[in-house]
Write an enzyme that holds these catalytic residues in place. Sequence first.
Site, short mmCIF file in Angstrom:
data_model
loop_
_atom_site.label_atom_id
_atom_site.label_comp_id
_atom_site.label_asym_id
_atom_site.label_seq_id
_atom_site.Cartn_x
_atom_site.Cartn_y
_atom_site.Cartn_z
N ASP A 1 -40.66 25.24 39.73
CA ASP A 1 -39.72 26.66 39.82
C ASP A 1 -39.81 27.16 38.39
OD1 ASP A 1 -38.51 29.02 40.73
OD2 ASP A 1 -36.75 27.91 41.14
N ASN B 1 -35.14 29.85 34.53
CA ASN B 1 -35.03 28.41 34.33
C ASN B 1 -35.50 28.08 32.99
OD1 ASN B 1 -34.08 28.00 36.84
ND2 ASN B 1 -35.85 27.73 37.97
N ASP C 1 -32.96 23.23 36.30
CA ASP C 1 -33.22 23.38 37.82
C ASP C 1 -34.56 22.71 38.08
OD1 ASP C 1 -31.06 24.79 38.29
OD2 ASP C 1 -32.19 26.56 38.67
#
Length: 271
Positions: free
Chosen positions: A198, A203, A216
């Site tokens: 991701d 992030n 994350d």
Amino acid sequence: MSEMNREEACPAVRVPESMSIAVAGYVWARDKVGESGGAVYRLHGKPGTPDLYLKHGKRAVADDIADEMARLRWLSGRLPVPAVAHFNCTVDEAWLLMTAVPGQTAYQLLQADPGQHDAVVDALARFLKRLHAIPTSACPFNSDHAYRLGLARSRIEAGLIDEDDFDDERAGWTAQQVWDAMQALLPLAPDQVVTHGDYSLDNLLMVDGEVAGCIDAGRVGIADRYQDLAIAWNCLGEFGGALQERFLRQYGVATPDRRKLQFHLLLDELF
């Protein structure tokens, strides 16, 4: 996005007894970005003590939190990631307490200062090359598209897909239409590396022009490099096509595989 917009103040929540001392004395704020069905809290304001983050979830979210804990411990020493300060789980509930990664998100920097756009994008590409250079032989986690397609199919059948959250180009689509569009792009020749899973602008935390760490990490695993390239490329679209193309060039992709880009963007809609 400012901290004020990203989160809202909240009272301290009940935690397992084994974690109570570690969280005592902090001011609590609940994160409003990217909770994915669980709850994320920033613990701050304790004199002489760095900020912490706490993730909490039940049932399937608890499994995701356990996955992230395992990946953070594996990534430690390989990449800058949050350190696991405390982990607690029961049959259907999990709590993950982590150190905070310093810096502002790449999204915050891109939004705040157009003059930094090229430098931020170049730093994102450098960090991604660093991640993808980790030997796959060292990674115990599988996140390839065949595995994730199985998860996606299960999520569709369980009614877990938020169809209102699809990207604009798929507004009004059903999850089944997304699935069918992916199937039309198969098969794909894998080009496997260790991926973040991701690799989005929210992030990635930056300090002094470089990526200081990523968060994350629950989807980290071996997959096609386009798993990460597609998500970052798509996020950068908000800031213009020139930045999207610069990111790919700086990473080392002179001629992007548009089919793989499209496949991985479709796949991401189902998570």
